[in-house]
Write a protein that holds these residues in place. Structure first.
Motif, PDB file in Angstrom:
ATOM      1  N   GLY A  17      -2.253   1.474   4.319  1.00 60.22           N
ATOM      2  CA  GLY A  17      -0.906   1.047   4.681  1.00 60.22           C
ATOM      3  C   GLY A  17      -0.603   1.290   6.151  1.00 60.22           C
ATOM      4  O   GLY A  17      -0.011   0.440   6.824  1.00 60.22           O
TER       5      GLY A  17
ATOM      6  N   ASN B  90      -4.448   4.605  -0.166  1.00 60.64           N
ATOM      7  CA  ASN B  90      -3.406   3.599   0.008  1.00 60.64           C
ATOM      8  C   ASN B  90      -2.511   3.924   1.209  1.00 60.64           C
ATOM      9  O   ASN B  90      -2.070   3.016   1.912  1.00 60.64           O
ATOM     10  CB  ASN B  90      -2.547   3.471  -1.246  1.00 60.64           C
ATOM     11  CG  ASN B  90      -3.288   2.778  -2.360  1.00 60.64           C
ATOM     12  OD1 ASN B  90      -3.787   3.439  -3.256  1.00 60.64           O
ATOM     13  ND2 ASN B  90      -3.390   1.467  -2.270  1.00 60.64           N
TER      14      ASN B  90
ATOM     15  N   ASN C   1       0.826  -1.214   0.000  1.00 58.24           N
ATOM     16  CA  ASN C   1       0.000   0.000   0.000  1.00 58.24           C
ATOM     17  C   ASN C   1       0.857   1.260   0.000  1.00 58.24           C
ATOM     18  O   ASN C   1       0.512   2.240  -0.671  1.00 58.24           O
ATOM     19  CB  ASN C   1      -0.952  -0.007   1.200  1.00 58.24           C
ATOM     20  CG  ASN C   1      -2.195  -0.798   0.905  1.00 58.24           C
ATOM     21  OD1 ASN C   1      -3.105  -0.313   0.262  1.00 58.24           O
ATOM     22  ND2 ASN C   1      -2.201  -2.059   1.331  1.00 58.24           N
TER      23      ASN C   1
END
Length: 182
Positions: free
Chosen positions: A150, A146, A134
């Motif tokens: 992440g 993302n 990510n």
């Protein structure tokens, strides 16, 4: 039996012993676990100390054939399965003079805890890899979603890593205890 009491309580996945101790403390007060769910416990008022409780993490889902056979084996030995949450089973038996333990020796308990620790270590690695994927996507310009995912995976991986480390530390302590006994 008596009234039904419902309680909600959060235990982290690495706090199995703490959860088991809490359930047994409730039983000592006369609150007998009759149903379990995710962070949800249902107790029925009964005779204080009538039952002892134990939890165990199975290999895979409780609905698997081998696990159903194991649960039946426990039932045949007067151990009642109260319920399951994921791979965890909640067991009880009538109180006897000896403490309720599914493991007859320290070696089997260490192997069990090490197996759980390896499972948590695998989940740690999986979460960190997903986090890196990510972060890479975010750096490639895929958007801030993302980055957020992440970060979530990174913190989740850290929690699983803490769980694994806690279990491996307990196994190491038990090995030291085993050496002292010999």
């Amino acid at each position: 039996m008596g009234n039904i009491i419902r309680k909600r309580k959060l235990f982290w996945v690495w706090q199995g012993q703490k959860e088991e101790n809490w359930i047994n403390a409730m039983a000592a007060k006369g609150l007998l676990l009759t149903e379990v769910g995710f962070c949800r416990y249902e107790f029925e008022e009964g005779e204080p100390g009538a039952y002892q409780y134990c939890m165990q993490m199975l290999k895979g889902a409780a609905s698997k054939k081998r696990n159903q056979e194991y649960i039946q084996f426990l039932k045949d030995t007067d151990i009642e399965c109260i319920g399951t949450v994921g791979s965890w089973i909640y067991l009880r038996r009538k109180t006897e003079e000896m403490p309720f333990s599914l493991f007859s020796d320290l070696d089997s308990k260490m192997q069990y805890l090490a197996r759980i620790g390896r499972t948590f270590l695998f989940l740690t690695i999986l979460q960190f890899v997903a986090s890196l994927c990510n972060f890479h996507a975010w750096l490639s310009g895929s958007g801030s979603a993302n980055l957020m995912v992440g970060i979530i995976f990174l913190f989740t991986g850290a929690a699983w890593g803490f769980a694994a480390a806690s279990l491996f530390y307990r196994v190491r302590e038990m090995k030291g205890e085993l050496v002292l006994r010999e």
